[in-house]
Motif scaffolding. Structure first.
Motif, PDB file in Angstrom:
ATOM      1  N   LEU A   1       0.825  -1.206   0.000  1.00 52.88           N
ATOM      2  CA  LEU A   1       0.000   0.000   0.000  1.00 52.88           C
ATOM      3  C   LEU A   1       0.858   1.255   0.000  1.00 52.88           C
ATOM      4  O   LEU A   1       0.546   2.243  -0.679  1.00 52.88           O
ATOM      5  CB  LEU A   1      -0.928   0.010   1.220  1.00 52.88           C
ATOM      6  CG  LEU A   1      -2.193  -0.851   1.135  1.00 52.88           C
ATOM      7  CD1 LEU A   1      -2.955  -0.791   2.451  1.00 52.88           C
ATOM      8  CD2 LEU A   1      -3.083  -0.387  -0.017  1.00 52.88           C
TER       9      LEU A   1
ATOM     10  N   ARG B   1      -6.560   4.213  -0.500  1.00 53.81           N
ATOM     11  CA  ARG B   1      -5.547   3.429   0.226  1.00 53.81           C
ATOM     12  C   ARG B   1      -5.817   3.450   1.732  1.00 53.81           C
ATOM     13  O   ARG B   1      -5.642   2.443   2.408  1.00 53.81           O
ATOM     14  CB  ARG B   1      -4.147   3.961  -0.086  1.00 53.81           C
ATOM     15  CG  ARG B   1      -3.663   3.575  -1.478  1.00 53.81           C
ATOM     16  CD  ARG B   1      -2.232   4.005  -1.733  1.00 53.81           C
ATOM     17  NE  ARG B   1      -2.132   5.440  -1.909  1.00 53.81           N
ATOM     18  CZ  ARG B   1      -1.290   6.225  -1.258  1.00 53.81           C
ATOM     19  NH1 ARG B   1      -0.480   5.722  -0.340  1.00 53.81           N
ATOM     20  NH2 ARG B   1      -1.252   7.523  -1.502  1.00 53.81           N
TER      21      ARG B   1
ATOM     22  N   ARG C   1      -6.407   0.282   4.190  1.00 57.80           N
ATOM     23  CA  ARG C   1      -5.614   0.056   5.392  1.00 57.80           C
ATOM     24  C   ARG C   1      -6.523  -0.100   6.615  1.00 57.80           C
ATOM     25  O   ARG C   1      -6.295  -0.983   7.469  1.00 57.80           O
ATOM     26  CB  ARG C   1      -4.634   1.221   5.607  1.00 57.80           C
ATOM     27  CG  ARG C   1      -3.813   1.098   6.897  1.00 57.80           C
ATOM     28  CD  ARG C   1      -2.974  -0.177   6.911  1.00 57.80           C
ATOM     29  NE  ARG C   1      -2.429  -0.473   8.226  1.00 57.80           N
ATOM     30  CZ  ARG C   1      -1.262   0.000   8.677  1.00 57.80           C
ATOM     31  NH1 ARG C   1      -0.540   0.814   7.913  1.00 57.80           N
ATOM     32  NH2 ARG C   1      -0.831  -0.337   9.860  1.00 57.80           N
TER      33      ARG C   1
ATOM     34  N   VAL D   1      -5.940  -5.500  -1.587  1.00 55.66           N
ATOM     35  CA  VAL D   1      -4.666  -4.782  -1.523  1.00 55.66           C
ATOM     36  C   VAL D   1      -3.778  -5.183  -2.699  1.00 55.66           C
ATOM     37  O   VAL D   1      -3.138  -4.328  -3.344  1.00 55.66           O
ATOM     38  CB  VAL D   1      -3.958  -5.044  -0.178  1.00 55.66           C
ATOM     39  CG1 VAL D   1      -2.544  -4.466  -0.199  1.00 55.66           C
ATOM     40  CG2 VAL D   1      -4.760  -4.445   0.976  1.00 55.66           C
TER      41      VAL D   1
ATOM     42  N   THR E   1      -4.980  -3.594  -5.928  1.00 56.16           N
ATOM     43  CA  THR E   1      -4.699  -2.154  -5.921  1.00 56.16           C
ATOM     44  C   THR E   1      -3.235  -1.893  -6.231  1.00 56.16           C
ATOM     45  O   THR E   1      -2.897  -1.011  -7.048  1.00 56.16           O
ATOM     46  CB  THR E   1      -5.068  -1.567  -4.554  1.00 56.16           C
ATOM     47  OG1 THR E   1      -6.454  -1.783  -4.301  1.00 56.16           O
ATOM     48  CG2 THR E   1      -4.770  -0.081  -4.504  1.00 56.16           C
ATOM     49  N   ALA E   2      -2.343  -2.641  -5.591  1.00 55.30           N
ATOM     50  CA  ALA E   2      -0.919  -2.473  -5.840  1.00 55.30           C
ATOM     51  C   ALA E   2      -0.574  -2.812  -7.285  1.00 55.30           C
ATOM     52  O   ALA E   2       0.274  -2.154  -7.914  1.00 55.30           O
ATOM     53  CB  ALA E   2      -0.111  -3.356  -4.888  1.00 55.30           C
TER      54      ALA E   2
END
Length: 591
Positions: A475, A486, A490, A527, A530-531
């Motif tokens: 992240l 983000r 988290r 996650v 997204t990364a």
């Protein structure tokens, strides 16, 4: 009764007849070429040199999976193996007949691609060293999009080699490994694993098979109830040496050859083959051990611990197989939706069908990210990383648990997109539905894997901590993604981890283990996607899938309120298109 419910339409259309009006399937597709996500992630996880060298092999297998392999798989499914208990002289030389289509698939898998040996020796696919796990599982992923049943013999041969290399004494290794690592399909020894008994499936400690030392050699007596790849050349199995304690502590690991050094058949019989719902191309049977000669593998009091290495590798492979079948379902659903018309429109244009396609595609994309991340952790663990090994400890059951469960509704949803034809065995959807169900049974049911995740991986091994560190790091590196998104990821990660820890710590919450495990899987995949979307040149649509995970897997939903939000309609336009997008095009859809 018609397979489709009628829909009222003001526009009267003339009835259409003929094959031209039945939507095509994926026959002839290159399953590697059409999978942008797979290609992008392989380019990330493999070294540039490995990606360049292995690229033609991915492409070749992608073409085979959409072509010849698919044809062979259809034929083998219709012509399952046949057991012959005796030969023509009346001797108990039980043997299994396979259709020629299955034998041709074996040649492709073991001979042409060397699946069984690619993790263990150089020379496979022209590599000067064993292939990385990322490459091996990517190849499995492509293969299973055509044929699922044969992947069991492929995987258990691969994992049996691993156990023999790691735990067997030098003499036993010298006897077995050259045969098992051979590239000659006619001469090689294939492996398998026999565990289940009537007295114990997941409850391994109740195994009743007995091992006795007689005249300086081990002999096994017992009844193995569900033995996939029943006629393998060597089987790894657990048995209890006479005098050993009850429960799992008394189990030892043995290697059981099909034939003895003299060439004579060993003292066990294939009693019958199972009439299974799915995986019909591959022979599963019942084995009666009648004093069969076997070889002790490793320490006699470490049998289950040693066998669990094979189980965990098999669980990882099962997650890959589920991902592969979901990908095939997505491919089939999309080609049908783009070519089938109803009431004057192509069905992909209908909002309800578009939503259904997203519900099929989302779990497939999650599992792709998860299995490649786990495979990379395996590569790093093999290179000596303790953090990667601990991550793998939780990633493996997470993938096995959730991807195998998701595979079932995905297969059913893809069948529904095709309509009544999807229920007909001439089309691949029926086989995908049948095969999907075995993933929640082999190598532990959903409950067993969920408990492994929460009570052992989280509660005892604390493996969620290195996973958390890895995800937080990803992240932090995804600076191109809007900070608000983000931050939301988290916060959800923190909540999912806290939930898992609480369930692991409080016995009264054991019934929540599956919910906690699912939450960990979903946030991890969100996650990761997204990364992946944040990387330079990547297809940013993966971030939209991550938001769908947050909204529909990790957020509260009011079942009595419409949820067709404007952002989802816009996201569907992007996600169901046949083009990749830049992050700048979708940033507004992530907040």
């Amino acid at each position: 009764m018609d397979a489709h419910s009628p829909r009222t339409s003001d526009a009267a259309t003339a009835p259409r007849r003929g094959a031209d009006h039945i939507a095509p399937d994926c026959a002839g597709q290159n399953f590697y070429a059409v999978d942008r996500g797979l290609r992008d992630l392989l380019a990330h996880y493999l070294t540039p040199e490995d990606f360049r060298q292995l690229g033609p092999h991915f492409d070749r297998l992608g073409r085979l999976a959409g072509g010849r392999l698919d044809e062979l798989a259809r034929i083998a499914d219709k012509h399952p193996p046949v057991l012959h208990p005796r030969d023509r002289f009346g001797r108990d030389e039980d043997f299994i007949d396979y259709h020629g289509a299955y034998r041709e698939m074996e040649q492709i898998a073991f001979g042409d691609f060397g699946f069984h040996a690619m993790s263990h020796r150089a020379g496979v696919l022209g590599m000067d060293r064993p292939l990385p796990a990322v490459a091996k599982y990517a190849l499995q992923y492509l293969f299973v999009q055509a044929e699922f049943g044969l992947m069991c013999p492929i995987s258990v041969t691969d994992t049996s080699i691993h156990l023999i290399r790691k735990f067997a004494n030098p003499e036993l290794q010298e006897y077995l490994l050259p045969k098992m690592l051979s590239g000659d399909v006619a001469a090689m020894w294939k492996g398998t694993q026999f565990m289940t008994e009537r007295a114990g499936g997941s409850d391994v400690g109740s195994i009743e098979t007995v091992a006795r030392e007689e005249n300086g050699e081990w002999r096994l007596y017992g009844d193995k109830w569900f033995c996939s790849h029943a006629d393998a050349d060597v089987a790894l199995l657990l048995a209890r040496p006479e005098g050993a304690p009850a429960g799992t502590r008394g189990l030892a690991l043995f290697a059981l050859p099909r034939r003895l050094r003299s060439g004579r058949r060993n003292e066990y019989r294939i009693v019958r083959l199972k009439d299974k719902l799915g995986t019909r191309s591959m022979a599963s049977g019942e084995i009666l051990l009648e004093g069969a000669v076997a070889y002790l593998v490793g320490q006699a009091d470490q049998g289950l611990k040693q066998m669990m290495e094979q189980v965990n590798l098999s669980r990882l492979s099962h997650g890959v197989r589920a991902a592969a079948m979901m990908r095939r379902c997505v491919n089939e659903a999309m080609v049908c939706a783009r070519n089938r018309t109803a009431f004057g429109d192509t069905i992909i244009d209908y909002p309800l069908l578009r939503r259904q396609l997203l519900k099929i595609a989302l779990p497939a994309e999650q599992s792709l990210s998860m299995f490649l991340f786990a495979a990379d952790a395996l590569d790093r663990a093999n290179a000596g990383s303790a953090d990667a090994a601990n991550c793998l400890r939780i990633l493996t059951p997470l993938l096995k648990f959730r991807a195998c469960r998701d595979n079932i509704p995905v297969a059913t949803g893809a069948m529904e997109v095709r309509g009544g034809n999807g229920y007909i065995e001439e089309w691949v959807q029926a086989r995908l539905v049948r095969d999907a169900h075995i993933g929640v049974l082999w190598e532990g049911t959903s409950n067993i894997n969920a408990l492994d995740i929460i009570t052992r991986a989280v509660g005892k091994s604390r493996a969620h901590k290195p996973l958390e560190a890895a995800l937080v790091k990803l992240l932090g590196e995804a600076a191109a993604i809007p900070a608000a998104f983000r931050d939301r990821l988290r916060n959800t990660l923190d909540r999912a981890l806290a939930f898992a820890e609480r369930v692991a710590a409080e016995l009264a919450l054991e019934a929540d283990a599956r919910q906690a495990a699912s939450a960990l899987y979903h946030i991890t995949s969100a996650v990761l996607m997204t990364a992946e979307a944040a990387r330079s040149g990547a297809d940013a649509r993966r971030a939209l899938f991550a938001r769908l995970v947050l909204e529909h897997r990790l957020s509260a939903q009011d079942p009595l309120a419409p949820d067709a939000h404007a952002w989802e309609r816009a996201a569907a336009e992007v996600l169901l298109s046949e083009r990749s997008v830049a992050l700048t095009e979708i940033e507004g859809l992530l907040i």
